[in-house]
Motif scaffolding. Sequence first.
Motif, PDB file in Angstrom:
ATOM      1  N   VAL A 264       0.855  -1.191   0.000  1.00 42.85           N
ATOM      2  CA  VAL A 264       0.000   0.000   0.000  1.00 42.85           C
ATOM      3  C   VAL A 264       0.889   1.238   0.000  1.00 42.85           C
ATOM      4  CG1 VAL A 264      -0.178   0.190   2.528  1.00 42.85           C
ATOM      5  CG2 VAL A 264      -2.073   1.020   1.099  1.00 42.85           C
ATOM      6  N   THR A 265       0.433   2.297  -0.641  1.00 39.90           N
ATOM      7  CA  THR A 265       1.141   3.575  -0.609  1.00 39.90           C
ATOM      8  C   THR A 265       0.417   4.510   0.357  1.00 39.90           C
ATOM      9  OG1 THR A 265      -0.151   4.631  -2.382  1.00 39.90           O
ATOM     10  CG2 THR A 265       1.765   3.287  -3.041  1.00 39.90           C
ATOM     11  N   ASP A 266       1.128   5.552   0.802  1.00 41.41           N
ATOM     12  CA  ASP A 266       0.455   6.501   1.695  1.00 41.41           C
ATOM     13  C   ASP A 266      -0.609   7.311   0.962  1.00 41.41           C
ATOM     14  OD1 ASP A 266       2.352   7.960   0.271  1.00 41.41           O
ATOM     15  OD2 ASP A 266       2.936   9.208   1.964  1.00 41.41           O
ATOM     16  N   TYR A 267      -0.506   7.393  -0.361  1.00 36.42           N
ATOM     17  CA  TYR A 267      -1.558   8.031  -1.151  1.00 36.42           C
ATOM     18  C   TYR A 267      -2.878   7.283  -0.981  1.00 36.42           C
ATOM     19  CZ  TYR A 267      -3.995   9.812  -5.325  1.00 36.42           C
ATOM     20  OH  TYR A 267      -4.908  10.375  -6.183  1.00 36.42           O
ATOM     21  N   GLU A 268      -2.779   5.974  -0.774  1.00 35.02           N
ATOM     22  CA  GLU A 268      -3.975   5.158  -0.571  1.00 35.02           C
ATOM     23  C   GLU A 268      -4.439   5.188   0.888  1.00 35.02           C
ATOM     24  OE1 GLU A 268      -3.321   1.557  -3.726  1.00 35.02           O
ATOM     25  OE2 GLU A 268      -1.786   1.834  -2.181  1.00 35.02           O
ATOM     26  N   ILE A 269      -3.531   5.469   1.798  1.00 30.57           N
ATOM     27  CA  ILE A 269      -3.898   5.589   3.212  1.00 30.57           C
ATOM     28  C   ILE A 269      -4.558   6.930   3.476  1.00 30.57           C
ATOM     29  CG2 ILE A 269      -2.996   5.671   5.584  1.00 30.57           C
ATOM     30  CD1 ILE A 269      -0.724   3.819   4.602  1.00 30.57           C
ATOM     31  N   TRP A 270      -3.972   7.997   2.932  1.00 28.31           N
ATOM     32  CA  TRP A 270      -4.521   9.353   3.043  1.00 28.31           C
ATOM     33  C   TRP A 270      -4.137  10.089   1.768  1.00 28.31           C
ATOM     34  CZ3 TRP A 270      -2.474  13.527   7.001  1.00 28.31           C
ATOM     35  CH2 TRP A 270      -3.157  14.735   6.796  1.00 28.31           C
ATOM     36  N   LYS A 271      -5.093  10.267   0.888  1.00 29.36           N
ATOM     37  CA  LYS A 271      -4.836  10.894  -0.405  1.00 29.36           C
ATOM     38  C   LYS A 271      -4.257  12.293  -0.238  1.00 29.36           C
ATOM     39  CE  LYS A 271      -7.205  12.277  -4.683  1.00 29.36           C
ATOM     40  NZ  LYS A 271      -8.527  12.303  -5.367  1.00 29.36           N
ATOM     41  N   ASN A 272      -3.091  12.503  -0.892  1.00 27.38           N
ATOM     42  CA  ASN A 272      -2.407  13.800  -0.881  1.00 27.38           C
ATOM     43  C   ASN A 272      -2.081  14.269   0.530  1.00 27.38           C
ATOM     44  OD1 ASN A 272      -2.336  13.961  -3.679  1.00 27.38           O
ATOM     45  ND2 ASN A 272      -4.322  14.976  -3.786  1.00 27.38           N
ATOM     46  N   ASN A 273      -1.495  13.351   1.279  1.00 26.68           N
ATOM     47  CA  ASN A 273      -1.065  13.687   2.631  1.00 26.68           C
ATOM     48  C   ASN A 273       0.224  14.491   2.621  1.00 26.68           C
ATOM     49  OD1 ASN A 273       1.386  11.662   3.290  1.00 26.68           O
ATOM     50  ND2 ASN A 273      -0.100  10.667   1.956  1.00 26.68           N
ATOM     51  N   PRO A 274       0.389  15.420   3.570  1.00 24.73           N
ATOM     52  CA  PRO A 274       1.632  16.191   3.651  1.00 24.73           C
ATOM     53  C   PRO A 274       2.769  15.306   4.134  1.00 24.73           C
ATOM     54  CG  PRO A 274       0.251  16.653   5.540  1.00 24.73           C
ATOM     55  CD  PRO A 274      -0.560  15.771   4.629  1.00 24.73           C
ATOM     56  N   GLU A 275       3.942  15.505   3.584  1.00 30.13           N
ATOM     57  CA  GLU A 275       5.055  14.625   3.907  1.00 30.13           C
ATOM     58  C   GLU A 275       6.181  15.419   4.581  1.00 30.13           C
ATOM     59  OE1 GLU A 275       7.648  11.622   4.443  1.00 30.13           O
ATOM     60  OE2 GLU A 275       5.506  11.680   4.524  1.00 30.13           O
ATOM     61  N   LYS A 276       7.299  15.673   3.919  1.00 32.08           N
ATOM     62  CA  LYS A 276       8.419  16.362   4.565  1.00 32.08           C
ATOM     63  C   LYS A 276       8.221  17.886   4.586  1.00 32.08           C
ATOM     64  CE  LYS A 276      10.873  12.519   4.874  1.00 32.08           C
ATOM     65  NZ  LYS A 276      10.109  11.634   3.984  1.00 32.08           N
ATOM     66  N   VAL A 277       9.043  18.545   5.400  1.00 31.78           N
ATOM     67  CA  VAL A 277       9.078  19.998   5.463  1.00 31.78           C
ATOM     68  C   VAL A 277      10.528  20.454   5.434  1.00 31.78           C
ATOM     69  CG1 VAL A 277       6.919  20.136   6.773  1.00 31.78           C
ATOM     70  CG2 VAL A 277       9.114  20.063   8.000  1.00 31.78           C
ATOM     71  N   PHE A 278      10.729  21.744   5.200  1.00 36.93           N
ATOM     72  CA  PHE A 278      12.063  22.327   5.343  1.00 36.93           C
ATOM     73  C   PHE A 278      12.094  23.033   6.685  1.00 36.93           C
ATOM     74  CE2 PHE A 278      15.407  25.493   4.891  1.00 36.93           C
ATOM     75  CZ  PHE A 278      16.430  24.719   4.352  1.00 36.93           C
ATOM     76  N   GLY A 279      12.999  22.597   7.568  1.00 39.54           N
ATOM     77  CA  GLY A 279      13.028  23.108   8.928  1.00 39.54           C
ATOM     78  C   GLY A 279      14.229  23.979   9.220  1.00 39.54           C
ATOM     79  N   ILE A 280      13.979  25.049   9.962  1.00 37.76           N
ATOM     80  CA  ILE A 280      15.027  25.948  10.461  1.00 37.76           C
ATOM     81  C   ILE A 280      14.658  26.334  11.890  1.00 37.76           C
ATOM     82  CG2 ILE A 280      15.657  26.905   8.199  1.00 37.76           C
ATOM     83  CD1 ILE A 280      13.830  29.261   8.748  1.00 37.76           C
ATOM     84  N   THR A 281      15.592  26.865  12.630  1.00 39.94           N
ATOM     85  CA  THR A 281      15.256  27.340  13.968  1.00 39.94           C
ATOM     86  C   THR A 281      14.533  28.680  13.869  1.00 39.94           C
ATOM     87  OG1 THR A 281      17.348  28.527  14.268  1.00 39.94           O
ATOM     88  CG2 THR A 281      17.277  26.217  14.977  1.00 39.94           C
ATOM     89  N   ARG A 282      13.695  28.954  14.868  1.00 43.20           N
ATOM     90  CA  ARG A 282      13.044  30.277  14.919  1.00 43.20           C
ATOM     91  C   ARG A 282      14.099  31.382  15.009  1.00 43.20           C
ATOM     92  NH1 ARG A 282       9.273  31.894  19.961  1.00 43.20           N
ATOM     93  NH2 ARG A 282      11.289  31.575  20.981  1.00 43.20           N
ATOM     94  N   GLU A 283      15.186  31.101  15.739  1.00 41.30           N
ATOM     95  CA  GLU A 283      16.270  32.081  15.868  1.00 41.30           C
ATOM     96  C   GLU A 283      16.863  32.428  14.506  1.00 41.30           C
ATOM     97  OE1 GLU A 283      20.574  32.570  18.186  1.00 41.30           O
ATOM     98  OE2 GLU A 283      19.576  30.611  18.089  1.00 41.30           O
ATOM     99  N   PHE A 284      17.053  31.402  13.647  1.00 40.39           N
ATOM    100  CA  PHE A 284      17.599  31.660  12.316  1.00 40.39           C
ATOM    101  C   PHE A 284      16.658  32.571  11.532  1.00 40.39           C
ATOM    102  CE2 PHE A 284      18.078  30.918   7.826  1.00 40.39           C
ATOM    103  CZ  PHE A 284      19.446  30.760   7.622  1.00 40.39           C
ATOM    104  N   ALA A 285      15.364  32.267  11.563  1.00 38.90           N
ATOM    105  CA  ALA A 285      14.403  33.054  10.800  1.00 38.90           C
ATOM    106  C   ALA A 285      14.351  34.496  11.278  1.00 38.90           C
ATOM    107  CB  ALA A 285      13.019  32.423  10.899  1.00 38.90           C
ATOM    108  N   GLU A 286      14.473  34.696  12.579  1.00 35.69           N
ATOM    109  CA  GLU A 286      14.419  36.051  13.123  1.00 35.69           C
ATOM    110  C   GLU A 286      15.709  36.827  12.863  1.00 35.69           C
ATOM    111  OE1 GLU A 286      13.497  35.328  17.200  1.00 35.69           O
ATOM    112  OE2 GLU A 286      11.323  35.111  16.825  1.00 35.69           O
ATOM    113  N   LYS A 287      16.829  36.136  12.898  1.00 37.69           N
ATOM    114  CA  LYS A 287      18.127  36.780  12.690  1.00 37.69           C
ATOM    115  C   LYS A 287      18.395  37.051  11.215  1.00 37.69           C
ATOM    116  CE  LYS A 287      22.984  36.276  14.092  1.00 37.69           C
ATOM    117  NZ  LYS A 287      23.954  35.385  14.789  1.00 37.69           N
TER     118      LYS A 287
END
Length: 468
Positions: A264-287
């Motif tokens: 089974v694929t995750d598309y079949e478990i939950w159609k168009n489910n969100p997968e990875k993200v791009f992560g940074i620290t809040r400090e980085f974003a503020e600085k």
Amino acid sequence: MRQARPARLTGKKTEPLFSRFASALLLAVIFVYRAATAEPGWPEKEELTFGFIKLTDMAPIAIAYEKGYFEEEGLYVTIEAQANWKVLLDGVIDGRLDGAHMLAGQPLAATIGYGTEAHIITPFSMDLNGNGITVSNDVWAQMKQHVPVQDDGRPVHPIKADALKPVVDAFKADGKPFNMGMVFPVSTHNYELRYWLAAGGIHPGYYAPHKGDTSGQIDADALLSVTPPPQMPATLESGTIYGYCVGEPWNQQAVFKGIGVPVVTDYEIWKNNPEKVFGITREFAEKYPNTTVRIVRALIRAAIWLDANDNANRPEAVKILSQSNYVGADYDVIANSMTGTFEYEKGDKRDVPDFNVFFRYHATYPYYSDAIWYLTQMRRWGQISEDKPDDWYKDVARSVYRPDIYAAAARSLIEEGLADASGFPDFDAEDGFRDPQVHFIDGIAYDGTKPNDYLQQFPIGLKNGDRL
């Protein structure tokens, strides 16, 4: 390791030192010219290091590098593969990495203090779908007798965990543990595998961090444990586990090696489910606010390229990802899922055009409701030990998922003619919550504005008032 290189403005290679200064001068002229537009200012930090795990859904980072999108933002990027998800997260927290390809649950878990505590944010969702659940050949042979078939003799999909339950019950009757692998305790893979198992009546176990039990195996019928993605096929082949949930290309690798069958694929478990993200620290974003917006601009452009013209660029993307410095798997293995098909049993290749989605369906927008779904699963399985009010879920989502940064990046690309407004949500009207989603394998609808009502619907899982 992928080394930083000077900005590529003409597509021609020149001597590195000369190119670095000449291109920087040209970029300065461009930034001054664009100052009156919505484009962000000069990046406060230009030299950046990003981490990733060897999975095909790291593609936006690789494409932003290879197509020069980072360079056009004045960013000089080094890309480094990481050994596992914990090493990657620790690298972002301690500053060794400026940002990384992350499991969607990692920024949320870190921010609420489950595991390593740190305020991580995400201004960019990297993709939809892209995972599968694979079982060993022996387990598949036992499951198959419980799976209906089409007129051509092939199994009917989606295959539910109901077909696995007799196998797990037989293991229990013989006093043997039924072991399965997933990539990290707060990974999409863990929650998808748990969701699929529970929908078929197989209890995947609870966590009890308030008691010091983070095994996730309390009351479990199937015992889930962590295995790094590239090691999944070998761990299956050794007999240590009988199945796993992982991203590509490691399900297709099992098919090519003849050691397992993706069921089974995750598309079949939950159609168009969100997968990875791009992560940074809040400090980085503020600085580094300009740098942050420019990173998102480059990633959005990469995502658009990946899905353009009905995935016409995917063969080129596969060639890039097959390089050893990126995913490093054979071209054919990666192409088996990334070019619009997916192979289940050997020879049973089916069209799945949305197995990997990088931009369509607003894939890159960081929806609060996506974050809240992960938090509900943390609560469902005990990683969040006690009840939380609906507002808590929403407040955590708003502190981690940052559509404001995303919108700033997208608006500037639209204004410059580098992106079409039709590919994005209506930023003036968007509230961060998707419409209720109904395409789950168990038929249970998800409304991100009502997380506690959602949790009450599951036959298996913690509910209001429950505490282990």
